[in-house]
Enzyme design. Structure first.
Site: not given
Ligand code: DGL
Length: 248
Positions: A8, A41, A71-73, A181-182
């Site tokens: 992540d 993000g 990590c979704n992003t 977002c995780t």
């Molecule tokens: N935890 C991440 C996600 O799931 C990234 C958040 C980030 O770094 O902006 O998107």
């Protein structure tokens, strides 16, 4: 020794590792926090893809046989390219719009995610599929990632930051809120405290963990290791990572 890599932009992916270890407790995991470059993000998809490739190279060099993009992003920006470039299975995050759309009673689903996730075609395509059935109201969880990386999970300051992005979703009538977002599940106790008990939050991590178990089975990757546990790695200081790991 075979391991499973999990990465992540920071410590948020630990919320996914927590669910994975509930159903696959006997594996060896290498968790990588890219906190020197966090947050992802607002960064470009090209940047996030380059980081995802560099991290995958590192995880492979350490013997990983499968990688979870926790990590979704990064999933939105990079997973398609990772799958084309490397000969190992990748499991990524899915915006949980489907269970939210079938669970809402008010007909309004709220989505909290990063700007990168919300503008990516992966999310936009998913959203389109449900646009006729439910109204989807979305917001960037502005400042949420920083709260988690600073381990500021419960303070009045954290409450103020969380309210600013959550309240517009509640005002729009959302009764079901997707945590896209995780990092955000670490703020869930605070979100529950400031919302009514009727509000339902959806964290896709348990579904991702089940998907990993299926993928490992289908790939024939051995399901037990002789040295179970977690190795924590990061590109920046590791204090938050170590502290949050103790909480999962
Ligand atoms: N935890 C991440 C996600 O799931 C990234 C958040 C980030 O770094 O902006 O998107």
């Amino acid at each position: 020794m075979a391991s499973i890599g999990v990465f992540d932009s920071g410590s948020g992916g630990l919320s996914v590792l927590r669910e994975i270890r509930k159903i696959l407790p006997d594996e060896r995991y290498i968790y990588f926090s890219d906190n020197a470059y966090c947050p992802y993000g607002e960064k470009t998809a090209e940047f996030v893809t380059a980081r995802s490739r560099a991290i995958t190279d590192l995880l492979l060099s350490k013997g990983c046989r499968a990688v979870v993009v926790a990590c979704n992003t990064a999933t939105a920006a990079a997973i398609a390219e990772l799958r084309l470039s490397y000969d190992i299975p990748f499991v990524g995050m899915e915006p949980a719009v489907k269970p939210a759309a079938s669970g809402t009673r008010s007909g309004v689903v709220g989505v909290l995610a990063t700007a990168g996730t919300l503008k990516a075609s992966k999310y936009q395509n998913t959203k389109e599929q449900y646009a006729d059935a439910v109204h989807i109201e979305e917001r960037v969880g502005q400042g949420f990632v920083e709260l988690v990386e600073n381990l500021d999970l419960e303070s009045p300051h954290a409450e103020c930051i969380v309210r600013a992005s959550l309240q517009p979703l509640l005002d729009a009538g959302a009764d079901t809120i997707v945590l896209g977002c995780t990092h955000y599940p670490f703020l869930l106790p605070l979100m529950r405290r400031i919302t009514s008990p009727d509000i339902h939050f959806i964290d896709p991590a348990p579904a991702v963990a089940r998907r990993l178990a299926d993928v490992l089975k289908m790939s024939g990757i051995p399901l037990t290791d002789n040295n179970p546990g977690v190795e924590l790695l990061s590109s920046g200081p590791d204090d938050t990572l170590k502290k949050l790991f103790k909480l999962i």
